[in-house]
Design a protein around this motif. Sequence first.
Motif, PDB file in Angstrom:
ATOM      1  N   GLU A   1      63.604  29.418  65.766  1.00  0.00           N
ATOM      2  CA  GLU A   1      62.954  28.831  64.586  1.00  0.00           C
ATOM      3  C   GLU A   1      63.725  26.577  65.255  1.00  0.00           C
ATOM      4  O   GLU A   1      64.992  26.639  64.596  1.00  0.00           O
ATOM      5  CB  GLU A   1      62.718  28.857  63.602  1.00  0.00           C
ATOM      6  CG  GLU A   1      61.674  30.297  63.713  1.00  0.00           C
ATOM      7  CD  GLU A   1      61.203  30.069  62.396  1.00  0.00           C
ATOM      8  OE1 GLU A   1      60.407  30.144  61.637  1.00  0.00           O
ATOM      9  OE2 GLU A   1      62.113  30.456  61.156  1.00  0.00           O
TER      10      GLU A   1
ATOM     11  N   LYS B   1      60.308  40.161  61.825  1.00  0.00           N
ATOM     12  CA  LYS B   1      59.453  38.265  63.277  1.00  0.00           C
ATOM     13  C   LYS B   1      58.598  37.691  61.992  1.00  0.00           C
ATOM     14  O   LYS B   1      58.669  36.364  61.512  1.00  0.00           O
ATOM     15  CB  LYS B   1      59.420  38.294  64.192  1.00  0.00           C
ATOM     16  CG  LYS B   1      60.520  38.745  64.655  1.00  0.00           C
ATOM     17  CD  LYS B   1      59.697  38.230  66.431  1.00  0.00           C
ATOM     18  CE  LYS B   1      61.278  37.964  67.949  1.00  0.00           C
ATOM     19  NZ  LYS B   1      61.882  36.920  68.014  1.00  0.00           N
TER      20      LYS B   1
ATOM     21  N   THR C   1      59.289  33.842  59.898  1.00  0.00           N
ATOM     22  CA  THR C   1      58.071  32.807  59.789  1.00  0.00           C
ATOM     23  C   THR C   1      57.687  32.986  58.299  1.00  0.00           C
ATOM     24  O   THR C   1      57.255  31.879  57.918  1.00  0.00           O
ATOM     25  CB  THR C   1      57.624  33.015  61.012  1.00  0.00           C
ATOM     26  OG1 THR C   1      57.097  34.141  60.751  1.00  0.00           O
ATOM     27  CG2 THR C   1      58.810  33.338  62.434  1.00  0.00           C
TER      28      THR C   1
END
Length: 207
Positions: free
Chosen positions: A97, A157, A161
């Motif tokens: 990211e 994940k 996130t």
Amino acid sequence: MKQLEDITEFKSSPELIERLYEFSIQKEYEAGSVLLNENAYIRSIPIVTRGTLKVIRTDEDGKEILLYYIRSGESCIMSFLGGMHNETSKVKAEVEEDAEILFLPMDKVALFIREYPQWLDYIFRLYHKRFEELLEIVNDVTFKKVDERLLSLLNKKRELTGSNILNITHEQLANELGTARTVVSRLLKQLEDMGKVQLGRNKIILV
């Protein structure tokens, strides 16, 4: 975003925080950027203050496997060990990211070990955490089926996130799991049939 002041080991030493900011170089990277390639010499270690990195191991045939993530407030213990012994990197570090990173030169890394016990505590905590994560990888590869590993990776994940919508390709997932894209595509279709995911173009929604 996690400032140095928020890192547990640093809170008792404002002087260490001040010197880290003084000697580090701050840079920003977009997702997909490669910070460190295998066989490259390590001149500094990264401290992530925003975003996420992923650390990958590649074999001679170019097959990859995800080892662990580096989150905000953490550093790369593999870079630390390689840099301290003047060895080349055994892993690749890539931005997962968009990230903001402080790079501390290796000569200051060694200096801070001598001068600040809080810095050594920070390094040891990361070493312990990475060791446990690598043991988990060994356990998963040895004892778990690929479908279990895939679902575990998707959930990890989501946790990173904070979103149920993952913008990722089947090829990327296959690389991180160290398996073939066709295997991942088949397993994702099975998960969709089970109602656990919804598949879109370069997008996976966790139900």
